[in-house]
Design a protein around this motif. Sequence first.
Motif, PDB file in Angstrom:
ATOM      1  N   GLN A   9      41.774  36.709  46.738  1.00 47.50           N
ATOM      2  CA  GLN A   9      41.164  36.561  48.049  1.00 47.50           C
ATOM      3  C   GLN A   9      41.423  35.158  48.567  1.00 47.50           C
ATOM      4  O   GLN A   9      41.343  34.196  47.827  1.00 47.50           O
ATOM      5  CB  GLN A   9      39.655  36.831  47.971  1.00 47.50           C
ATOM      6  CG  GLN A   9      39.299  38.271  47.748  1.00 47.50           C
ATOM      7  CD  GLN A   9      39.500  38.754  46.319  1.00 47.50           C
ATOM      8  OE1 GLN A   9      39.703  37.974  45.390  1.00 47.50           O
ATOM      9  NE2 GLN A   9      39.470  40.054  46.123  1.00 47.50           N
ATOM     10  N   GLY A  85      45.391  44.741  49.638  1.00 45.50           N
ATOM     11  CA  GLY A  85      44.106  44.858  48.965  1.00 45.50           C
ATOM     12  C   GLY A  85      43.981  46.096  48.084  1.00 45.50           C
ATOM     13  O   GLY A  85      42.897  46.429  47.633  1.00 45.50           O
ATOM     14  N   ASP A 136      31.490  36.535  52.445  1.00 52.77           N
ATOM     15  CA  ASP A 136      32.114  35.286  52.015  1.00 52.77           C
ATOM     16  C   ASP A 136      31.076  34.223  51.635  1.00 52.77           C
ATOM     17  O   ASP A 136      31.220  33.059  51.964  1.00 52.77           O
ATOM     18  CB  ASP A 136      33.064  34.749  53.089  1.00 52.77           C
ATOM     19  CG  ASP A 136      34.449  35.378  53.031  1.00 52.77           C
ATOM     20  OD1 ASP A 136      34.785  35.996  51.998  1.00 52.77           O
ATOM     21  OD2 ASP A 136      35.205  35.254  54.007  1.00 52.77           O
ATOM     22  N   ARG A 144      34.336  37.637  43.260  1.00 51.06           N
ATOM     23  CA  ARG A 144      35.581  38.328  43.608  1.00 51.06           C
ATOM     24  C   ARG A 144      36.792  37.669  42.954  1.00 51.06           C
ATOM     25  O   ARG A 144      37.701  38.361  42.498  1.00 51.06           O
ATOM     26  CB  ARG A 144      35.751  38.400  45.125  1.00 51.06           C
ATOM     27  CG  ARG A 144      34.776  39.374  45.771  1.00 51.06           C
ATOM     28  CD  ARG A 144      35.182  39.815  47.152  1.00 51.06           C
ATOM     29  NE  ARG A 144      35.650  38.789  48.043  1.00 51.06           N
ATOM     30  CZ  ARG A 144      34.892  38.107  48.893  1.00 51.06           C
ATOM     31  NH1 ARG A 144      33.599  38.320  48.959  1.00 51.06           N
ATOM     32  NH2 ARG A 144      35.433  37.203  49.686  1.00 51.06           N
ATOM     33  N   TYR A 148      39.236  39.473  40.372  1.00 49.63           N
ATOM     34  CA  TYR A 148      40.690  39.488  40.587  1.00 49.63           C
ATOM     35  C   TYR A 148      41.418  39.074  39.310  1.00 49.63           C
ATOM     36  O   TYR A 148      42.353  39.744  38.871  1.00 49.63           O
ATOM     37  CB  TYR A 148      41.094  38.568  41.752  1.00 49.63           C
ATOM     38  CG  TYR A 148      42.595  38.472  41.867  1.00 49.63           C
ATOM     39  CD1 TYR A 148      43.312  39.460  42.524  1.00 49.63           C
ATOM     40  CD2 TYR A 148      43.305  37.429  41.267  1.00 49.63           C
ATOM     41  CE1 TYR A 148      44.699  39.412  42.587  1.00 49.63           C
ATOM     42  CE2 TYR A 148      44.679  37.378  41.324  1.00 49.63           C
ATOM     43  CZ  TYR A 148      45.372  38.363  41.985  1.00 49.63           C
ATOM     44  OH  TYR A 148      46.752  38.310  42.029  1.00 49.63           O
TER      45      TYR A 148
END
Length: 186
Positions: A9, A85, A136, A144, A148
């Motif tokens: 991200q 994504g 966010d 996140r 990932y």
Amino acid sequence: MRLLIMGPQGVGKGTQAALLAEHYGIPTISTGDIFRYNIKNKTELGLEAMSYTDKGELVPDSLTNKIVKDRLAKEDCANGWILDGYPRNASQVEALDQMLAELGVKLDHVVALEAGREVLLERMKKRAAEQGRADDTPEAIAKRLETYEKETAPLLDTYKSRGLLVAVNGVGAIDEISKTIIAELG
């Protein structure tokens, strides 16, 4: 051209996907955008997705796979697409492989954008301030990025072993990054 654009991200996937889509004349399919649209409009899908994203969690594979499969079958995807994504984990890779087999098409390339963690954190902090994205928060961002690294980054080896991976530095001038990607794709 059928592409995946991958990376953590904040690396610039959405920006580069839009530029590549314009260059190749194909649609960008962003699972994040699909979910955000549905969340904003409080659809059934949006409310279900929001129950996960508000906690910094990813939407379950079953829901995400269904959305992607439906989108890839649309007429505007006949000549290609860019998936942004997706896939995020090994089971989604398997689901995508099955979707492509059913559609009778092959993946051309996987573009992996790369950047250091500090760059990513700074970009997402700026994005949160500019766009007011509820997902966010510092806690959600950290979660996140960890997800990932654990689940998505290992997929790059899968695509590398298939000869599909094109790794590109995601730090620098946007147009220069785009030119590098296009040159690497041939």
